[in-house]
Design an enzyme around this catalytic site. Structure first.
Site, PDB file in Angstrom:
ATOM      1  N   LYS A  72       2.773  -0.244  10.310  1.00  0.00           N
ATOM      2  CA  LYS A  72       2.927   1.029   9.607  1.00  0.00           C
ATOM      3  C   LYS A  72       2.197   2.162  10.332  1.00  0.00           C
ATOM      4  O   LYS A  72       2.639   3.311  10.308  1.00  0.00           O
ATOM      5  CB  LYS A  72       2.436   0.910   8.159  1.00  0.00           C
ATOM      6  CG  LYS A  72       3.518   0.438   7.212  1.00  0.00           C
ATOM      7  CD  LYS A  72       3.221   0.772   5.771  1.00  0.00           C
ATOM      8  CE  LYS A  72       2.140  -0.069   5.202  1.00  0.00           C
ATOM      9  NZ  LYS A  72       1.981   0.140   3.736  1.00  0.00           N
ATOM     10  N   ARG A 127       4.661 -13.561   9.732  1.00  0.00           N
ATOM     11  CA  ARG A 127       5.297 -12.267   9.502  1.00  0.00           C
ATOM     12  C   ARG A 127       6.523 -12.141  10.405  1.00  0.00           C
ATOM     13  O   ARG A 127       6.670 -12.862  11.396  1.00  0.00           O
ATOM     14  CB  ARG A 127       4.325 -11.125   9.782  1.00  0.00           C
ATOM     15  CG  ARG A 127       3.864 -11.055  11.221  1.00  0.00           C
ATOM     16  CD  ARG A 127       2.893  -9.901  11.439  1.00  0.00           C
ATOM     17  NE  ARG A 127       3.549  -8.622  11.239  1.00  0.00           N
ATOM     18  CZ  ARG A 127       2.910  -7.460  11.217  1.00  0.00           C
ATOM     19  NH1 ARG A 127       1.598  -7.423  11.344  1.00  0.00           N
ATOM     20  NH2 ARG A 127       3.559  -6.336  11.057  1.00  0.00           N
ATOM     21  N   GLU A 169       0.861  -1.182   0.000  1.00  0.00           N
ATOM     22  CA  GLU A 169       0.000   0.000   0.000  1.00  0.00           C
ATOM     23  C   GLU A 169       0.900   1.236   0.000  1.00  0.00           C
ATOM     24  O   GLU A 169       1.810   1.329   0.829  1.00  0.00           O
ATOM     25  CB  GLU A 169      -0.882   0.017   1.243  1.00  0.00           C
ATOM     26  CG  GLU A 169      -1.849  -1.134   1.363  1.00  0.00           C
ATOM     27  CD  GLU A 169      -2.608  -1.086   2.671  1.00  0.00           C
ATOM     28  OE1 GLU A 169      -3.460  -0.182   2.834  1.00  0.00           O
ATOM     29  OE2 GLU A 169      -2.340  -1.926   3.539  1.00  0.00           O
TER      30      GLU A 169
END
Length: 547
Positions: A257, A247, A22
């Protein structure tokens, strides 16, 4: 898994992966792991890997993030086969939305966001059907087209998939597909006022591009059901397969983020490229190489079970990489003057100093000036040394790296009792570091010539948080309370040997006995040198002292 799919020609086409960031922030070390996986698989199986920006939220996205992401990927050593954008598929996604409505597989819901959330139920109780769930396809299609035309304000309607409000996977309880957002898009301008949600855009974008393996982290495990439902309902043959992996969770680090953005916007760091940040830009400015990041990703591997990775594992990869590539130079971070009382006043010698130790397969050396007045590091002298401290002390002899044996004869202090200068004698017969009579010294310290050294600023970067898991803070506090107040110590007036004067900005070094450093790519310049610490060396005395 991929090898088996290739062997059976499961997809009937080349292996294809994608990296779908993104554009609402900078990439971080967790993304580096994903990049290595997606691009690595494409390389291994002679496939392709697309860079596709998941730009479906006009409120948070910016072209500056697009450029930063591309720059980071290329720096890491990867080249994408195609540069794509989810926003380029808005027309195609809208066509699919209309087909789902016509087939009775989606409907327009006019409930508020809060009403939709409350009606979703819980893990143990089923959800409740929307009062608008029974709308006829024709009515839904009319409302959808009017949404597309911009007739309604934000939040008036949403498009939902019609699946099962009692589904055990709550994501499958009529998930939202499209929502109204009257906001300009950084690429599409004001052309669109309805935007797809992640679940609607992601899987269908994969399918449109002919991706075979959609690799994502375990947080999207529950989204796999809607992924498969959508690509099947849209009519794609041999659609992509979503596979989840754990992750990266790195000690003393946050990789959300949202949290990284807060660190930037609230001024706790100087920007996305602050060397304390786990962003690729921050790691690059700190002096970490792309090779070290790729090695780290390979070392930790790919697993299905979540686990935290020790920061020492990352630092080991960085040290191992830099050890074999960077030259050694001498820098005195906290200078203490040494006067060699028996050394000629006007004499200057040029001592030969190799750039690399014997275990590094590189050659080269430089000349370092030696004179009567030197600087050593304050940490290398103690007036009353404890056991196992083998550095300089009153009456003790040590070796100056590449130079001579010296012995401390006097300690000079100011009126407050602060040590300002040491007087020592040198043994002219020990040039090069060996005594003709065979006597040995236990300590070797680094130094610079006082009249030849260059002034510099040294930035000592450390872990950004003071506890391994920054989210494990007492109730009522958040991760910001775990910030390390000593994550950056700026030292003015450090002294470095003159051999670095002509080196280009961004040169990396090992400061002997101190750590690995890089000339700051942003702030360092001739006459105002700035060095960032990349990682420390293993310091035996520091460990003893701490015990």
């Amino acid at each position: 898994m991929v090898a088996a799919d290739v062997a059976t020609n499961r997809f009937g086409r080349r292996i294809a992966t994608r990296f779908p960031p993104e554009p609402n922030g900078f990439l971080h070390i967790g993304h580096a792991k994903s990049l290595c996986l997606n691009f690595g698989i494409a390389r291994e199986f002679n496939g392709r890997c697309n860079l596709r920006f998941d730009d479906t939220n006009p409120f948070t996205e910016d072209v500056k993030y697009v450029e930063a992401i591309k720059r980071d990927i290329q720096w890491l050593g990867f080249e994408w086969d195609a540069e794509l954008y989810a926003s380029d598929y808005f027309e195609r996604l809208y066509e699919i939305a209309e087909r789902l409505v016509e087939a009775g597989r989606a409907y327009v819901d006019s409930q508020s966001e809060e009403e939709i959330r409350e009606a979703r139920g819980t893990v143990t109780t089923p959800g409740t059907n929307s009062p608008y769930r029974g709308r006829e396809p024709a009515e839904n299609l009319d409302l959808l087209r009017r949404m597309r035309a911009g007739e309604f304000p934000d939040g008036a309607h949403v498009l939902r998939a019609k699946i099962d409000m009692a589904h055990p996977n709550m994501i499958m309880r009529d998930p939202l597909l499209l929502r109204i957002r009257h906001a300009p898009h950084y690429r599409r301008g004001d052309v669109w006022c309805i935007y797809p949600l992640y679940d609607f855009a992601h899987g269908l974008s994969d399918a449109i591009e002919g991706i075979t393996h959609s690799l994502c982290t375990l947080e999207f495990k529950d989204n796999n059901d809607i992924y498969r439902w959508l690509v099947r309902e849209a009519g794609f043959e041999r659609p992509p397969e979503q596979t989840e992996f754990a992750r990266l969770e790195l000690d003393y680090t946050v990789l959300s983020k949202r949290k990284l953005l807060r660190l930037v916007t609230d001024g706790y760091v100087s920007g996305w490229d602050d060397p304390r940040m786990p962003t690729i830009a921050g790691l690059r400015r700190r002096g970490v190489t792309p090779e070290a990041l790729r090695t780290f990703a390979e070392t930790i591997g790919v697993a299905r079970k979540p686990a935290r990775t020790e920061l020492a594992t990352f630092e080991h990869a960085v040290r191992d990489d830099l050890n074999m590539r960077v030259p050694r130079v001498m820098c005195v971070v906290r200078p203490l003057k040494v006067v060699l009382t028996n050394y000629p006043n006007d004499q200057v010698e040029q001592l030969d100093a190799p750039y690399y130790p014997h275990d590094v397969p590189k050659t080269g050396s430089r000349k370092v000036p030696f004179s009567r007045e030197l600087y050593i590091d304050r940490d290398d002298f103690l007036e009353d040394p404890p056991k196992k401290f083998f550095r300089l002390a009153p009456g003790r002899e040590v070796r100056l790296r590449y130079g001579y044996f010296i012995t401390c004869t006097d300690v000079i202090k100011d009126a407050s009792g602060e040590i300002t200068e040491l007087h020592c004698t040198y043994d002219p017969a020990t040039r090069g570091g060996d005594a003709p009579d065979g006597r040995k010294v236990q300590g070797t310290i680094h130094w610079v010539s006082a009249s030849h050294a260059l002034d510099c600023q040294v930035r000592l970067y450390d872990r950004l948080f003071s506890i391994p898991d920054p989210d494990a803070v007492p109730e009522g506090e958040d991760f910001m309370s775990a910030l390390n107040p000593e994550s950056l110590v700026i030292v003015q007036g450090a002294k470095i040997e003159p051999s670095v004067a002509a080196d280009h900005v961004g040169s990396r070094y090992q400061f002997e006995r101190t750590g690995y450093f890089i000339g700051d790519p942003v702030d360092s310049r001739a006459g105002a040198l700035v060095f960032n610490r990349t990682v420390t060396l293993r310091d035996t005395w520091a460990k003893i002292k701490n015990r």
